[in-house]
Design an enzyme around this catalytic site. Structure first.
Site, PDB file in Angstrom:
ATOM      1  N   ARG A 209      31.971  31.064  50.603  1.00  0.00           N
ATOM      2  CA  ARG A 209      31.423  30.192  50.802  1.00  0.00           C
ATOM      3  C   ARG A 209      31.703  29.214  52.688  1.00  0.00           C
ATOM      4  O   ARG A 209      32.184  29.495  52.566  1.00  0.00           O
ATOM      5  CB  ARG A 209      32.144  28.564  49.811  1.00  0.00           C
TER       6      ARG A 209
ATOM      7  N   TYR B  11      25.126  34.455  49.177  1.00  0.00           N
ATOM      8  CA  TYR B  11      26.678  34.882  48.739  1.00  0.00           C
ATOM      9  C   TYR B  11      26.332  34.210  47.370  1.00  0.00           C
ATOM     10  O   TYR B  11      26.240  32.431  47.201  1.00  0.00           O
ATOM     11  CB  TYR B  11      27.685  34.577  49.931  1.00  0.00           C
ATOM     12  N   GLY B  12      27.192  34.942  46.199  1.00  0.00           N
ATOM     13  CA  GLY B  12      27.321  33.249  45.003  1.00  0.00           C
ATOM     14  C   GLY B  12      27.744  32.238  45.125  1.00  0.00           C
ATOM     15  O   GLY B  12      27.222  31.440  44.242  1.00  0.00           O
TER      16      GLY B  12
ATOM     17  N   LYS C 147      29.737  25.788  41.185  1.00  0.00           N
ATOM     18  CA  LYS C 147      30.832  25.342  42.755  1.00  0.00           C
ATOM     19  C   LYS C 147      29.638  23.975  42.686  1.00  0.00           C
ATOM     20  O   LYS C 147      30.047  23.046  42.759  1.00  0.00           O
ATOM     21  CB  LYS C 147      30.823  25.833  43.241  1.00  0.00           C
TER      22      LYS C 147
ATOM     23  N   HIS D 233      38.476  22.460  39.458  1.00  0.00           N
ATOM     24  CA  HIS D 233      38.400  23.761  39.197  1.00  0.00           C
ATOM     25  C   HIS D 233      39.964  24.402  38.459  1.00  0.00           C
ATOM     26  O   HIS D 233      40.921  24.363  39.139  1.00  0.00           O
ATOM     27  CB  HIS D 233      38.623  23.766  41.036  1.00  0.00           C
TER      28      HIS D 233
ATOM     29  N   SER E 178      41.044  28.929  45.525  1.00  0.00           N
ATOM     30  CA  SER E 178      40.579  29.725  45.134  1.00  0.00           C
ATOM     31  C   SER E 178      41.378  30.783  46.289  1.00  0.00           C
ATOM     32  O   SER E 178      41.693  31.177  47.281  1.00  0.00           O
ATOM     33  CB  SER E 178      38.647  29.487  46.425  1.00  0.00           C
TER      34      SER E 178
ATOM     35  N   CYS F  53      43.549  32.622  44.315  1.00  0.00           N
ATOM     36  CA  CYS F  53      45.463  32.517  44.852  1.00  0.00           C
ATOM     37  C   CYS F  53      45.652  32.588  42.601  1.00  0.00           C
ATOM     38  O   CYS F  53      46.832  32.533  42.843  1.00  0.00           O
ATOM     39  CB  CYS F  53      45.395  30.818  44.498  1.00  0.00           C
ATOM     40  N   GLY F  54      44.740  33.436  43.015  1.00  0.00           N
ATOM     41  CA  GLY F  54      45.531  33.751  41.074  1.00  0.00           C
ATOM     42  C   GLY F  54      44.696  33.709  39.389  1.00  0.00           C
ATOM     43  O   GLY F  54      45.322  33.281  38.755  1.00  0.00           O
TER      44      GLY F  54
ATOM     45  N   THR G  62      42.330  33.809  37.739  1.00  0.00           N
ATOM     46  CA  THR G  62      41.580  34.484  37.154  1.00  0.00           C
ATOM     47  C   THR G  62      42.953  35.694  36.425  1.00  0.00           C
ATOM     48  O   THR G  62      42.713  35.683  34.935  1.00  0.00           O
ATOM     49  CB  THR G  62      40.807  35.461  37.867  1.00  0.00           C
TER      50      THR G  62
ATOM     51  N   ASP H 127      37.799  29.372  35.885  1.00  0.00           N
ATOM     52  CA  ASP H 127      37.307  28.361  37.035  1.00  0.00           C
ATOM     53  C   ASP H 127      37.324  26.955  36.643  1.00  0.00           C
ATOM     54  O   ASP H 127      38.138  26.474  38.116  1.00  0.00           O
ATOM     55  CB  ASP H 127      36.602  29.313  37.845  1.00  0.00           C
TER      56      ASP H 127
ATOM     57  N   ASN I 256      37.082  38.841  50.650  1.00  0.00           N
ATOM     58  CA  ASN I 256      36.424  38.194  49.169  1.00  0.00           C
ATOM     59  C   ASN I 256      34.892  39.113  48.015  1.00  0.00           C
ATOM     60  O   ASN I 256      34.176  37.835  47.513  1.00  0.00           O
ATOM     61  CB  ASN I 256      35.998  37.084  49.518  1.00  0.00           C
ATOM     62  N   SER I 257      35.271  40.061  48.294  1.00  0.00           N
ATOM     63  CA  SER I 257      33.915  41.000  47.031  1.00  0.00           C
ATOM     64  C   SER I 257      34.782  40.512  45.846  1.00  0.00           C
ATOM     65  O   SER I 257      35.484  40.176  45.454  1.00  0.00           O
ATOM     66  CB  SER I 257      34.490  42.658  47.887  1.00  0.00           C
ATOM     67  N   ARG I 258      33.336  40.510  44.584  1.00  0.00           N
ATOM     68  CA  ARG I 258      33.406  39.721  43.905  1.00  0.00           C
ATOM     69  C   ARG I 258      32.622  40.811  43.041  1.00  0.00           C
ATOM     70  O   ARG I 258      32.112  41.713  43.466  1.00  0.00           O
ATOM     71  CB  ARG I 258      32.343  38.475  43.841  1.00  0.00           C
TER      72      ARG I 258
ATOM     73  N   GLY J 232      52.087  38.836  35.257  1.00  0.00           N
ATOM     74  CA  GLY J 232      52.344  38.406  33.091  1.00  0.00           C
ATOM     75  C   GLY J 232      53.234  37.997  33.047  1.00  0.00           C
ATOM     76  O   GLY J 232      54.091  37.619  32.257  1.00  0.00           O
ATOM     77  N   ASP J 233      54.299  38.341  33.836  1.00  0.00           N
ATOM     78  CA  ASP J 233      55.508  37.505  33.991  1.00  0.00           C
ATOM     79  C   ASP J 233      55.680  35.335  34.493  1.00  0.00           C
ATOM     80  O   ASP J 233      56.414  35.201  34.276  1.00  0.00           O
ATOM     81  CB  ASP J 233      56.734  37.771  34.965  1.00  0.00           C
TER      82      ASP J 233
END
Ligand code: OXD
Ligand code: MN
Length: 594
Positions: free
Chosen positions: A69, A197-198, A206, A226, A248, A250-251, A253, A277, A375-377, A502-503
């Site tokens: 972006r 770009y997406g 967005k 967000h 964006s 920062c985990g 997903t 997201d 930043n590949s997706r 997971g923790d």
């Protein structure tokens, strides 16, 4: 062609400007999708991957100068500059339309204009909102078919009205200097030009579901955020939902799809993904806040996704996915990215489309030496997700117990703390900060303030947005509790202290117990902190002392932050609500008190 006059006239006008050779309506059918895939492969726009190992999966590379972006080229064009605010870029709408019309002029000559009618949310439901995106990119069409609900039923739902978001996108010449991602919230319009770009071109995401939707939400009394949406199922079968906002990459997903640690799994805990997201939040008839995921797929960051960090995301990408800017393994025609495994392909092409030598990888120069762009997706079909919530297609969404803000902070923020009220929680969101990642163009690892993780996504003045948060708090009869987490605290050697992944469920469990009023907490200057023994560390190789360290609040670094927050509030300007200035002053006073 639908009978809707507003739709027909708008498309006619846009076609007159962009001059496509032909116009193709996207109907959402598999047959049409397959034809477009084949066409994209025949022109080299996409690469068909090994269909035995990755059925229905494709690879695409964007231009090398077009991989994230571009916030500096993103504009909110309200009539007055004040309504866009100082955090957004602004151009006077008339001037912007005329500047961009020149770039769009004839931009689709020799190309096809695709018309994509799409819905954010379940078509026909009360919470759904509709858009039509016009684009000259098959890649955009194929991504929108995954990320949104596309088809003729959307046109039926739009009916005769003009209540749809008008999106125009052209790759044009992919000219970086003339790249514009522009929103006209007062006209329900989005124009995007010179990018492929997406985040810049999948206009439902967005642009619509955050920037335009946040503007609409303020007008209509709801919120577009967000945030991921996650359900935690307790051993007794009860499911509680939380929403979490992280900047964006920062985990989000990973948290949205987490696998409970073994000790939790054995007890019967499960985690269900509603969204990774974006959340649209409304007040339900029960007086609670309800969250709905307007998207239909996941556009996740590939690097770092692996069997340990996010097996569910990996499973989700094994069929029908589009990979963008990852590394192409030529030996078996599959894809690879840094952090997938320790076995980089020996015969491979990197994200730039060049022959790649994994031995030259240099962590300090990822852009030039990595196989996959940082930043590949992956664009993945939500219903492939093994832990997708049964409520995913519930048009009303799910009731929210907690809102969690978080950032990537090496030192300042503790593992978790709870705000003392909705107003204080709004303040906590407003002062969020994080070390920057690769999701947006620019330097990486620099601390920047990212309120509610919405800095790049608020479609109006940030001060008004905070006011809207405060106003919502006054009208939600039974609001969620608001928390802040930080999974990224480091020790003196720079190693992460908290195991994460997971923790993180251990922290979410504490949060949900607080929401249920089941446990006490210690009041600190910044809010409620867990009693260290209340964070369950069973099965972990860290002790209570480490938990204490993770929960410690270093007043000196907080006081240093106060100055930075004041500067940021000053930048946002005179629409910062007085309540937030007051919260800031009170925080400072508490930090200074012995
Ligand atoms: C995203 C982002 O792609 O936040 O989700 O950049
Ligand atoms: Mn995002």
């Amino acid at each position: 062609m639908p009978s809707n006059k507003a739709v027909r006239e708008w498309i006619k006008e846009m076609a007159k400007m962009t001059c496509p050779d032909r116009i193709v309506w996207i109907d959402g059918s598999d047959a049409q999708r397959d034809e477009l895939r084949a066409e994209a492969c025949s022109t080299g726009e996409m690469i068909k991957l090994n269909q035995d190992l990755l059925p229905g999966c494709y690879l695409h590379r964007t231009a090398i100068n077009d991989v994230a972006r571009v916030e500096a080229r993103t504009f909110i064009c309200t009539k007055t500059k004040e309504d866009a605010g100082n955090i957004n870029n602004w151009i006077e709408p008339g001037e912007c339309y005329s500047r961009l019309s020149k770039l769009f002029k004839n931009s689709m000559k020799g190309r096809t204009m695709y018309v994509i009618p799409y819905s954010m949310g379940i078509v026909g439901s009360d919470f759904a909102k509709y858009g039509i995106e016009l684009t000259d990119s098959i890649y955009v069409v194929l991504n929108m078919l995954i990320m949104t609900r596309v088809g003729n039923d959307v046109l039926e739902a739009i009916g005769d009205g003009d209540g749809f978001i008008k999106g125009l996108h052209s790759k044009a010449q992919l000219d970086e200097a003339n790249r514009y991602i522009v929103h006209f919230p007062e006209d329900n319009t989005i124009w995007s030009v010179n990018s492929g770009y997406g985040g810049n071109v999948l206009l439902g995401k967005k642009c619509f579901a955050l920037r335009i939707a946040s503007f609409l939400g303020r007008k209509e009394g709801w919120m577009a955020e967000h945030m991921l949406i996650l359900g935690v199922e307790f051993p007794d079968g009860q499911i509680k939902y939380v929403c979490a906002a992280f900047p964006s990459a920062c985990g989000k997903t990973n948290l949205a799809m987490l696998i409970p640690p073994e000790v939790y799994r054995k007890k019967g805990y499960k985690v269900w993904t509603v969204g990774d997201d974006i959340a649209w939040l409304r007040i339900g008839s029960d007086g609670r806040l309800w969250a709905m995921n307007p998207e239909n797929g996941f556009f996740g960051v590939a690097p770092g996704t692996n069997e340990k960090s996010n097996p569910n995301a990996l499973a989700t990408t094994r069929e029908g996915a589009i990979f963008t800017n990852v590394c192409h393994n030529l030996d078996n025609n599959t894809v690879w990215w840094e952090g997938l495994d320790n076995d980089p392909p020996k015969n491979a092409v990197n994200w730039k489309g060049e022959k790649w030598d994994y031995r030259k990888y240099d962590k300090a120069d990822k852009i030039n030496t990595s196989g996959a762009h940082p930043n590949s997706r992956f664009t993945a079909v939500a219903t492939n997700c093994p832990c997708l919530s049964s409520e995913f297609n519930n048009p009303a969404g799910v009731p929210v117990s907690a809102i969690i803000f978080g950032g990537r902070r090496a030192k300042t923020a503790p593992l978790v703390y709870q705000s003392t009220s909705w107003q204080n929680g709004t303040f906590v969101g407003s002062i969020m900060a994080s070390e920057t990642t690769a999701a947006a163009a620019g330097a990486i690892g620099v601390v920047r303030r990212d309120p509610m993780a919405m800095r790049p996504f608020v479609g109006y003045n940030m001060g008004d947005y905070w006011q809207h948060w405060l106003d919502m708090g006054k009208v939600i009869p039974n609001p969620p509790k608001i928390f802040h987490v930080n999974w990224f605290r480091t020790d003196s050697d720079g190693n992460f202290i908290w195991p994460g992944f997971g923790d993180n469920l251990r922290v979410v469990e504490w949060i949900l117990k607080r929401c249920a009023g089941e446990i006490d907490a210690d009041l600190s200057p910044i809010g409620y902190l867990p009693k260290p023994e209340d964070i369950n560390i069973e099965g972990l190789d860290i002790g209570t002392d480490t938990v204490k360290e993770l929960l410690s609040v270093d007043r000196a670094s907080w006081l240093e932050d106060i100055g930075n927050i004041r500067d940021f509030y000053a930048l946002v300007g005179d629409r910062v609500p007085a309540e937030l200035h007051k919260e800031l002053n009170q925080l400072e006073a508490r930090l200074k008190k012995d």
